[in-house]
Design a protein around this motif. Structure first.
Motif, PDB file in Angstrom:
ATOM      1  N   VAL A  18     -86.847  49.466  15.925  1.00 43.72           N
ATOM      2  CA  VAL A  18     -87.190  48.542  17.000  1.00 43.72           C
ATOM      3  C   VAL A  18     -88.447  49.023  17.714  1.00 43.72           C
ATOM      4  CG1 VAL A  18     -86.431  47.452  19.137  1.00 43.72           C
ATOM      5  CG2 VAL A  18     -84.779  47.895  17.312  1.00 43.72           C
ATOM      6  N   CYS A  19     -89.498  48.214  17.665  1.00 44.10           N
ATOM      7  CA  CYS A  19     -90.717  48.489  18.418  1.00 44.10           C
ATOM      8  C   CYS A  19     -90.669  47.642  19.674  1.00 44.10           C
ATOM      9  CB  CYS A  19     -91.957  48.070  17.631  1.00 44.10           C
ATOM     10  SG  CYS A  19     -92.224  49.041  16.157  1.00 44.10           S
ATOM     11  N   SER A  20     -91.267  48.123  20.755  1.00 49.93           N
ATOM     12  CA  SER A  20     -91.353  47.264  21.926  1.00 49.93           C
ATOM     13  C   SER A  20     -92.732  47.391  22.539  1.00 49.93           C
ATOM     14  CB  SER A  20     -90.266  47.628  22.932  1.00 49.93           C
ATOM     15  OG  SER A  20     -90.245  49.008  23.161  1.00 49.93           O
ATOM     16  N   ARG A  21     -93.130  46.337  23.187  1.00 52.38           N
ATOM     17  CA  ARG A  21     -94.432  46.351  23.854  1.00 52.38           C
ATOM     18  C   ARG A  21     -94.369  45.459  25.074  1.00 52.38           C
ATOM     19  NH1 ARG A  21     -97.973  42.701  19.699  1.00 52.38           N
ATOM     20  NH2 ARG A  21     -97.538  44.420  18.296  1.00 52.38           N
ATOM     21  N   GLN A  22     -95.305  45.722  26.006  1.00 55.16           N
ATOM     22  CA  GLN A  22     -95.393  44.941  27.222  1.00 55.16           C
ATOM     23  C   GLN A  22     -95.793  43.507  26.900  1.00 55.16           C
ATOM     24  OE1 GLN A  22     -95.639  47.766  29.984  1.00 55.16           O
ATOM     25  NE2 GLN A  22     -94.037  46.307  30.388  1.00 55.16           N
ATOM     26  N   GLY A  23     -95.324  42.569  27.684  1.00 54.65           N
ATOM     27  CA  GLY A  23     -95.797  41.196  27.555  1.00 54.65           C
ATOM     28  C   GLY A  23     -95.079  40.419  26.477  1.00 54.65           C
ATOM     29  N   ILE A  24     -95.228  39.121  26.554  1.00 53.31           N
ATOM     30  CA  ILE A  24     -94.461  38.262  25.660  1.00 53.31           C
ATOM     31  C   ILE A  24     -95.258  37.880  24.421  1.00 53.31           C
ATOM     32  CG2 ILE A  24     -95.145  36.051  26.707  1.00 53.31           C
ATOM     33  CD1 ILE A  24     -92.039  35.409  26.547  1.00 53.31           C
ATOM     34  N   ASP A  25     -96.621  38.055  24.492  1.00 51.57           N
ATOM     35  CA  ASP A  25     -97.485  37.654  23.380  1.00 51.57           C
ATOM     36  C   ASP A  25     -97.302  38.543  22.168  1.00 51.57           C
ATOM     37  OD1 ASP A  25     -98.654  35.457  24.312  1.00 51.57           O
ATOM     38  OD2 ASP A  25    -100.520  36.421  24.982  1.00 51.57           O
ATOM     39  N   SER A  26     -97.258  37.941  21.030  1.00 57.53           N
ATOM     40  CA  SER A  26     -97.249  38.723  19.800  1.00 57.53           C
ATOM     41  C   SER A  26     -97.651  37.812  18.653  1.00 57.53           C
ATOM     42  CB  SER A  26     -95.862  39.296  19.537  1.00 57.53           C
ATOM     43  OG  SER A  26     -95.827  39.815  18.238  1.00 57.53           O
ATOM     44  N   ASP A  27     -98.482  38.361  17.785  1.00 59.56           N
ATOM     45  CA  ASP A  27     -98.903  37.571  16.628  1.00 59.56           C
ATOM     46  C   ASP A  27     -97.885  37.675  15.505  1.00 59.56           C
ATOM     47  OD1 ASP A  27     -99.359  40.232  16.466  1.00 59.56           O
ATOM     48  OD2 ASP A  27    -101.149  40.049  15.179  1.00 59.56           O
ATOM     49  N   LEU A  28     -96.825  38.449  15.767  1.00 63.36           N
ATOM     50  CA  LEU A  28     -95.838  38.663  14.706  1.00 63.36           C
ATOM     51  C   LEU A  28     -94.780  37.570  14.715  1.00 63.36           C
ATOM     52  CD1 LEU A  28     -95.357  42.498  15.122  1.00 63.36           C
ATOM     53  CD2 LEU A  28     -96.653  41.321  13.345  1.00 63.36           C
ATOM     54  N   ALA A  29     -94.296  37.274  13.535  1.00 64.71           N
ATOM     55  CA  ALA A  29     -93.219  36.298  13.432  1.00 64.71           C
ATOM     56  C   ALA A  29     -92.198  36.844  12.444  1.00 64.71           C
ATOM     57  CB  ALA A  29     -93.768  34.967  12.935  1.00 64.71           C
ATOM     58  N   PRO A  30     -90.937  36.457  12.566  1.00 61.07           N
ATOM     59  CA  PRO A  30     -89.931  36.926  11.607  1.00 61.07           C
ATOM     60  C   PRO A  30     -90.387  36.641  10.176  1.00 61.07           C
ATOM     61  CG  PRO A  30     -88.869  35.819  13.426  1.00 61.07           C
ATOM     62  CD  PRO A  30     -90.342  35.646  13.634  1.00 61.07           C
ATOM     63  N   GLY A  31     -90.213  37.617   9.304  1.00 59.77           N
ATOM     64  CA  GLY A  31     -90.620  37.455   7.913  1.00 59.77           C
ATOM     65  C   GLY A  31     -91.940  38.143   7.595  1.00 59.77           C
ATOM     66  N   ASP A  32     -92.716  38.465   8.654  1.00 60.30           N
ATOM     67  CA  ASP A  32     -93.995  39.146   8.427  1.00 60.30           C
ATOM     68  C   ASP A  32     -93.778  40.555   7.888  1.00 60.30           C
ATOM     69  OD1 ASP A  32     -95.322  36.986   9.326  1.00 60.30           O
ATOM     70  OD2 ASP A  32     -95.878  37.822  11.290  1.00 60.30           O
TER      71      ASP A  32
ATOM     72  N   PHE B 220     -87.096  38.998  24.008  1.00 64.83           N
ATOM     73  CA  PHE B 220     -87.812  39.353  25.229  1.00 64.83           C
ATOM     74  C   PHE B 220     -86.803  39.708  26.300  1.00 64.83           C
ATOM     75  CE2 PHE B 220     -90.143  38.228  29.137  1.00 64.83           C
ATOM     76  CZ  PHE B 220     -91.235  39.058  28.963  1.00 64.83           C
ATOM     77  N   ALA B 221     -86.901  40.922  26.824  1.00 67.92           N
ATOM     78  CA  ALA B 221     -85.961  41.333  27.868  1.00 67.92           C
ATOM     79  C   ALA B 221     -86.610  42.376  28.756  1.00 67.92           C
ATOM     80  CB  ALA B 221     -84.683  41.892  27.249  1.00 67.92           C
ATOM     81  N   GLY B 222     -86.437  42.206  30.063  1.00 63.88           N
ATOM     82  CA  GLY B 222     -86.916  43.199  31.017  1.00 63.88           C
ATOM     83  C   GLY B 222     -88.412  43.426  30.933  1.00 63.88           C
ATOM     84  N   GLY B 223     -89.196  42.376  30.682  1.00 63.72           N
ATOM     85  CA  GLY B 223     -90.647  42.500  30.641  1.00 63.72           C
ATOM     86  C   GLY B 223     -91.170  43.112  29.359  1.00 63.72           C
ATOM     87  N   MET B 224     -90.255  43.391  28.427  1.00 60.73           N
ATOM     88  CA  MET B 224     -90.672  44.001  27.166  1.00 60.73           C
ATOM     89  C   MET B 224     -90.314  43.065  26.002  1.00 60.73           C
ATOM     90  SD  MET B 224     -91.815  47.122  27.903  1.00 60.73           S
ATOM     91  CE  MET B 224     -91.496  48.447  26.763  1.00 60.73           C
ATOM     92  N   LEU B 225     -91.227  43.033  25.051  1.00 60.56           N
ATOM     93  CA  LEU B 225     -90.950  42.281  23.833  1.00 60.56           C
ATOM     94  C   LEU B 225     -90.415  43.267  22.797  1.00 60.56           C
ATOM     95  CD1 LEU B 225     -91.318  39.488  22.402  1.00 60.56           C
ATOM     96  CD2 LEU B 225     -93.418  40.441  21.463  1.00 60.56           C
ATOM     97  N   ARG B 226     -89.271  42.982  22.262  1.00 60.58           N
ATOM     98  CA  ARG B 226     -88.669  43.870  21.265  1.00 60.58           C
ATOM     99  C   ARG B 226     -88.817  43.246  19.885  1.00 60.58           C
ATOM    100  NH1 ARG B 226     -84.099  46.893  22.110  1.00 60.58           N
ATOM    101  NH2 ARG B 226     -83.116  45.544  20.606  1.00 60.58           N
ATOM    102  N   ILE B 227     -89.336  44.037  18.974  1.00 55.60           N
ATOM    103  CA  ILE B 227     -89.517  43.553  17.608  1.00 55.60           C
ATOM    104  C   ILE B 227     -88.656  44.405  16.686  1.00 55.60           C
ATOM    105  CG2 ILE B 227     -91.195  43.168  15.763  1.00 55.60           C
ATOM    106  CD1 ILE B 227     -93.245  43.367  18.333  1.00 55.60           C
ATOM    107  N   ALA B 228     -87.666  43.780  16.091  1.00 58.46           N
ATOM    108  CA  ALA B 228     -86.784  44.517  15.183  1.00 58.46           C
ATOM    109  C   ALA B 228     -87.328  44.387  13.760  1.00 58.46           C
ATOM    110  CB  ALA B 228     -85.375  43.961  15.269  1.00 58.46           C
ATOM    111  N   VAL B 229     -87.569  45.539  13.145  1.00 54.96           N
ATOM    112  CA  VAL B 229     -88.138  45.546  11.801  1.00 54.96           C
ATOM    113  C   VAL B 229     -87.110  46.114  10.829  1.00 54.96           C
ATOM    114  CG1 VAL B 229     -89.988  46.463  10.352  1.00 54.96           C
ATOM    115  CG2 VAL B 229     -90.445  45.886  12.744  1.00 54.96           C
ATOM    116  N   GLU B 230     -86.857  45.364   9.774  1.00 56.85           N
ATOM    117  CA  GLU B 230     -85.900  45.829   8.776  1.00 56.85           C
ATOM    118  C   GLU B 230     -86.632  46.694   7.749  1.00 56.85           C
ATOM    119  OE1 GLU B 230     -83.604  42.703   7.156  1.00 56.85           O
ATOM    120  OE2 GLU B 230     -82.000  44.054   6.541  1.00 56.85           O
TER     121      GLU B 230
END
Lengths: 353, 288
Positions: free
Chosen positions: A322-336, A304-314
């Motif tokens: 790297v996907c990013s979206r507003q807000g800190i909420d996300s149903d995603l967890a590492p390994g998904d 989480f940085a600068g109001g954006m949640l960054r999700i790194a997908v391998e």
């Protein structure tokens, strides 16, 4: 101001490989690039501190390529400020007027005006050594602007300042530029600064311009993968064209499939293609059918940085998206396991030539 | 934090103790001895008698001695000007050399110091004597037809002084020119200064402290380098240094020699004082 095919080498090292640029009166143009890309050399060629091996520099249509720096109607704000340490702030700012033999009372009046403009009223008698970084910066700007040059060159003027001061100075510089109507050619390696302040951005790499255009143009329609990565850190996707349906082009890659708009380029099935996809314009979906198009991957980490949640997908190919979206909420967890999808209008084909 | 600090300060003072002892024994002691001597009376044959007098100082004001002082100052001024003319550009451009060439130039400047200055002065005799290297060269180039016989002339002494003292000027200027930030010169050029104006208003002003300390390092010793005047000037050029040496070694008038020395010391102190004043003022230069 115009640059026509400027080449410059230092010894055997080519620094500028045919730089051409034309800047309109009153425009704010930024040269954006990482260090060593030749942006400072470009500036020094325009200022006359470096002479090009070939090419021409034109100011208001006049060829000034071989003109001495002191004859050019161009002033520079140097990276390290370059304030004269043995002169007071007033003497620094009034230096160019004194050389022009302007009467003393006029110098004093104009220095006072300039210092007012950069919000340093009453600093005339202070010595540069006793100033803060931000104050030195303002003095350097006042000194360069006092003769009302046609063109002001700024070499990473805010590079040494802390973030908060930098934001403030960005706005102040923009305000000054609008007020005085002077053309600014600004150098920075900070893409945010460039996007914030400029009328146009020239992205530079290895002594060449990769793309010159308005901030929105450079951001939304990068021409090369370098520009896409450097400005706003876009994801780069490699694939092969599968089908063309009017404007819509479908592609496949080892990681999956997707679509983009052709944007006036012509595509044929079987052709390799490179795409730039912004993180904030793509989504990582947890529940996605096997048949749904998209790039398949595994969530590696969230930050989480600068109001954006960054999700790194391998991705299976070894790359990271790297996907990013507003807000800190996300149903995603590492390994998904996720599928990355985007609106075809937001995928831009790059490196087309 | 106070305790260790005091400890280091104490250790520092202790470490500096030999320096104080040295200064006391070899600088302050002789100085007091010299000043005391200058107020005593010369004995009939040898040495001094402790009879307080101002006669030695009054003697300095005899025209012949005043003239010697005046000549010394003139020679020092001329030598210093020559040293500036050679040393300033040398030191200034030396600072602009690449690191490799800086080292080489520095070495070339240092090598002569490994030889006794007296021997080097005798080298100048070979160069300057009638029909010597200097004359042969000028005649070979048809600049002069006759030998100039430079040896035992005023110019020979000036050249000898400049030769001995130029390195001090070079190093003084070099050390301040090395610190000169070249982007300041570029800034001046960018703001409309010609190369000469940029030099005058920026480079020169910022290397002025070096030049001034070079002047002090040149001017002050050149008042006392009696052996240069002796060897290259014969007895035609008599400086305060020569006078002191003569009074001490030949006339055995120690009190007078001491008085002359005190006068010379006062003069050089005055110059150092002026230097302090001047370099202090140079910090405030350049106001609008």
């Amino acid at each position: 101001m115009q640059l026509e095919g400027i080449h410059k080498s230092f010894g055997d090292t080519p620094v500028l490989n045919g730089v051409s640029l034309s800047v309109r009166q009153g425009e704010f143009v930024t040269l954006l690039g990482s260090s060593g890309c030749g942006k400072t050399t470009t500036l020094r060629v325009i200022a006359g501190l470096e002479s090009p091996d070939s090419g021409r520099v034109l100011l208001s249509g006049e060829d000034v390529t071989r003109q001495e720096p002191n004859r050019r109607d161009v002033n520079t704000v140097f990276q390290n400020y370059a304030l004269f340490p043995h002169m007071s702030v007033g003497a620094n700012v009034g230096y160019s007027l004194k050389l022009r033999k302007v009467p003393k009372a006029d110098i004093q009046r104009q220095v006072r005006e300039m210092l007012g403009l950069v919000q340093l009223e009453g600093f005339e008698k202070r010595m540069p050594a006793g100033l803060s970084g931000g104050q030195k910066q303002r003095v350097a700007i006042a000194r360069a602007l006092i003769c009302k040059p046609r063109l002001l060159l700024l070499d990473e003027p805010l590079g040494a300042l802390d973030l908060q001061l930098r934001r403030q100075m960005q706005q102040e510089l923009k305000r000054l530029q609008k007020k005085l109507g002077i053309t600014f050619l600004y150098i920075t390696h900070d893409q945010e600064e460039a996007l914030n302040m400029s009328d146009r951005i020239a992205v530079m790499r290895d002594g060449r311009f990769q793309q010159v255009g308005a901030p929105s143009e450079v951001y939304d329609s990068p021409r090369t993968s370098f520009v896409a990565r450097f400005v706003g850190a876009a994801n780069i996707v490699y694939g092969t064209v599968e089908a063309v349906e009017g404007d819509l082009v479908r592609f496949t890659s080892t990681d999956g499939s997707g679509a983009f708009l052709s944007r006036g380029h012509s595509f044929a099935p079987g052709r390799p293609v490179t795409l730039a996809v912004r993180g904030e314009q793509s989504q990582a979906l947890k529940q996605a059918g096997r048949a749904q198009p998209g790039l398949a991957g595994v969530v590696k980490e969230k930050s989480f940085a600068g109001g954006m949640l960054r999700i790194a997908v391998e991705l299976p190919s070894g790359g990271t998206f790297v996907c990013s979206r507003q807000g800190i909420d996300s149903d995603l967890a590492p390994g998904d396991r996720v599928k990355i999808v985007w609106d075809p209008a937001h995928a831009c084909p790059v490196d087309m030539d | 934090m106070g305790k260790p600090k005091r400890k280091t300060a104490g250790a520092g003072a202790l470490a500096a103790l030999p320096l104080y002892v040295f200064a006391l024994v070899f600088v302050l002691g002789p100085l007091i001895y010299m000043v005391a001597l200058s107020f005593m009376t010369r004995a009939e044959a040898w040495g001094v008698v402790p009879e307080a007098t101002l006669k030695n100082y009054a003697d300095i004001f005899q025209p012949v001695y005043l003239e010697t002082f005046w000549e010394s100052i003139k020679l020092a001024v001329v030598s210093t000007l020559l040293v500036i003319a050679i040393g300033y550009p040398f030191g200034y451009f030396m600072a602009k050399l690449t690191a490799k060439w800086k080292k080489r130039t520095m070495l070339l400047l240092m090598i002569p110091f490994w030889t006794s200055s007296l021997i080097r002065l005798y080298g100048w005799i070979i160069i300057f004597r009638a029909g010597g290297v200097f004359d042969s060269c000028l005649m070979a180039l048809h600049i002069t037809e006759e030998p100039l016989k430079m040896l035992y002339t005023y110019p020979a002494v000036v050249v000898g002084m400049a030769y001995a003292l130029a390195p001090f000027m070079i190093f003084a200027v070099y050390s301040s020119a090395e610190k000169l930030d070249f982007s300041l010169v570029e800034a001046a050029r960018d703001l409309g200064a010609t190369p000469w104006q940029a030099f005058r208003t920026v480079s020169f002003k910022l290397t002025l402290p070096g030049l001034l300390s070079g002047v002090v390092l040149t001017f002050v010793p050149s008042m006392g380098l009696f052996f240069i005047a002796d060897i290259l000037g014969g007895n035609k050029v008599v400086l305060v240094g020569n006078l002191i040496q003569e009074q001490l070694m030949k006339a055995h008038n120690w009190p007078f020699a001491a008085a002359l020395s005190v006068a010379l010391l006062a003069l050089t102190t005055l110059i150092l004082f002026l230097y302090r004043k001047l370099s202090g003022a140079s910090d405030l230069e350049g106001l609008v």
